[in-house]
Design an enzyme around this catalytic site. Structure first.
Site, PDB file in Angstrom:
ATOM      1  NE  ARG A 135      -3.825  -0.684   2.059  1.00  0.00           N
ATOM      2  CZ  ARG A 135      -4.456  -0.929   1.632  1.00  0.00           C
ATOM      3  NH1 ARG A 135      -5.221   0.196   0.447  1.00  0.00           N
ATOM      4  NH2 ARG A 135      -5.025  -1.668   1.685  1.00  0.00           N
TER       5      ARG A 135
ATOM      6  CD  GLU B 170      -8.022  -5.026  -4.112  1.00  0.00           C
ATOM      7  OE1 GLU B 170      -8.364  -4.511  -4.494  1.00  0.00           O
ATOM      8  OE2 GLU B 170      -7.907  -4.793  -2.965  1.00  0.00           O
TER       9      GLU B 170
ATOM     10  NE  ARG C 109      -1.865  -3.271  -3.568  1.00  0.00           N
ATOM     11  CZ  ARG C 109      -3.135  -3.473  -2.727  1.00  0.00           C
ATOM     12  NH1 ARG C 109      -4.396  -4.291  -3.458  1.00  0.00           N
ATOM     13  NH2 ARG C 109      -3.733  -2.454  -2.077  1.00  0.00           N
TER      14      ARG C 109
ATOM     15  CB  SER D  18     -10.618  -4.755  -8.280  1.00  0.00           C
ATOM     16  OG  SER D  18     -11.729  -4.434  -7.663  1.00  0.00           O
TER      17      SER D  18
END
Length: 425
Positions: free
Chosen positions: A270, A345, A387, A348
């Site tokens: 993040r 995550e 990520r 999306s």
């Protein structure tokens, strides 16, 4: 945004949807101010007709016409002020009302209520040594420099070096090539956009709720995703139905002001800036359900090709965000997260129906003389590079700190492994 007449005709349904999404909004006030707006609009039209009749009246003197004209002007100005105030308040409330929700979306308050619906066939790695997280691996391999990023730009920024920079570029090229073969036209987008474009896509460019960096003395902000610029590209556009669906793969930097506390701020998970390949599709309402399934299939195929274990989540009402009608996430297994590994995550995908298109005025025609209709917009993460790197480093690590590259990336990198600095020397 939703159509204002639809909201007024379905106030009970809108209220239930807001409750399910955890959104507090005074819908009674919206109905009240909409009634006042319509009344003021009608009165203004009546006053304009009076002015038109006065101009052609033959039974009044010049002085009488002048006096009555002055009174009508004052009346119209007062009504216009009243109408503008009502319009502004109604619009502000309307912009806060979230999209409707797919009937199959799970009802829940936050990410704890998201529903796992599938996993891929890639097994979680088993290590016969104590695995490192990506921060330790990045240091050992000499490819990630968070201290340098903090020194130059502050916490939440980082440098990628050597094979780290090459790995990000390899992932970017892999994703662009993958999506190009599936009909998505690559775009490299601006990294900033007008605030009206952010607002049109459902982001909040100003105020306490914003998660974006503003450009001082300009009506612009750094973008949080290429969804903003790619949807904005079609603002005030009328397309032919035959052109749809329009499939785009957008490459951009993404900027977010918000960071979580604690361990989630370690490394690349993040951060304030990252690079992403985003999928955006402009479609007809009839196409959008199938396109949403296509976007999810693309995300799954990319992470299958990267040989990474993941699960698929159906996102609950309280975690959807304002613009999404339905949303799916992929969470990849990350051995370095938590105590012995956690899912994190990585992608999306959302069907936003006509919610963004109404704000941005993106329309299409079924035929040359047909009335324009609002299109549907959809988006999905092709790959968020930081990520994806976390998952690759942590899942493919070896005892000496080397990292095996997925076969899909080896041709782009020209090597099978990233080795520790000492091993290269």
């Amino acid at each position: 945004m939703l159509d204002r007449n639809f909201v007024l005709a379905h106030l009970a349904d809108i209220a239930a949807n807001c409750r399910n999404r955890g959104v507090e909004i005074d819908l009674d006030r919206f109905a009240q101010i909409e009634a006042a707006r319509k009344k003021a609009d009608q009165a203004l039209q009546d006053a304009q007709r009076e002015a038109n009749a006065l101009a052609s009246a033959k039974n009044l003197s010049v002085d009488q016409k002048r006096e009555q004209g002055r009174l009508l002007r004052e009346k119209r100005e007062a009504l216009k002020t009243e109408l503008d105030a009502a319009q502004a308040e109604a619009d502000a409330l309307l912009l806060r009302i979230p999209n409707m929700t797919h009937p199959a979306s799970p009802v829940g308050r936050d990410d704890k209520d998201n529903k796992e619906i599938d996993r891929n066939a890639v097994a979680h790695p088993k290590f016969d040594f104590a695995p490192r997280d990506h921060v330790a691996l990045g240091d050992l391999l000499g490819i990630i420099d968070t201290e340098g990023g903090s020194k130059v730009a502050g916490p939440g920024f980082y440098f990628l070096k050597g094979d780290g920079a090459r790995l990000e570029l390899a992932l970017q090229n892999f994703a662009v090539e993958f999506l190009s073969k599936r009909g998505y036209v690559p775009h490299i987008t601006p990294d900033m956009a007008r605030d009206t474009i952010l607002q049109g896509t459902g982001f909040v460019p100003r105020g306490a709720e914003t998660n974006t960096y503003r450009i001082e003395d300009h009506d612009m902000s750094l973008i949080a995703t290429a969804e903003i610029t790619l949807c904005g590209l079609y603002q005030d556009t009328i397309l032919d139905e035959a052109e749809l669906p329009i499939r785009i793969a957008g490459v951009s930097h993404c900027f977010r002001t918000e960071r979580a506390a604690g361990r989630a701020t370690r490394g690349l998970y993040r951060v304030h800036q990252f690079t992403k390949v985003e999928m955006v599709v402009i479609a007809t309402p009839e196409q959008s359900e199938a396109i949403h399934a296509e976007l999810l299939a693309n995300e799954r195929a990319i992470f299958d090709a990267l040989e990474l274990p993941y699960r698929v989540l159906d996102i609950c009402t309280g975690d959807l965000g304002g613009a999404a009608y339905r949303k799916y996430d992929l969470e990849a297994w990350m051995p370095g997260r938590g105590n012995g590994g956690e899912f994190g995550e990585v992608t999306s995908t959302s069907n936003c129906t006509d919610y963004q298109a109404r704000r941005l005025n993106i329309r299409y025609r079924k035929g040359p003389k047909e009335k324009p209709l609002f299109a549907h917009t959809l988006n999905g993460t092709g790959i968020a590079l930081g990520r994806a790197m976390i998952a690759i480093l942590e899942n493919n690590q070896e005892a000496d700190g080397s990292v095996r590259l997925p076969a899909a990336l080896q041709a782009f990198m020209g090597q099978t492994h990233i080795r520790p600095r000492a091993a290269k020397a």
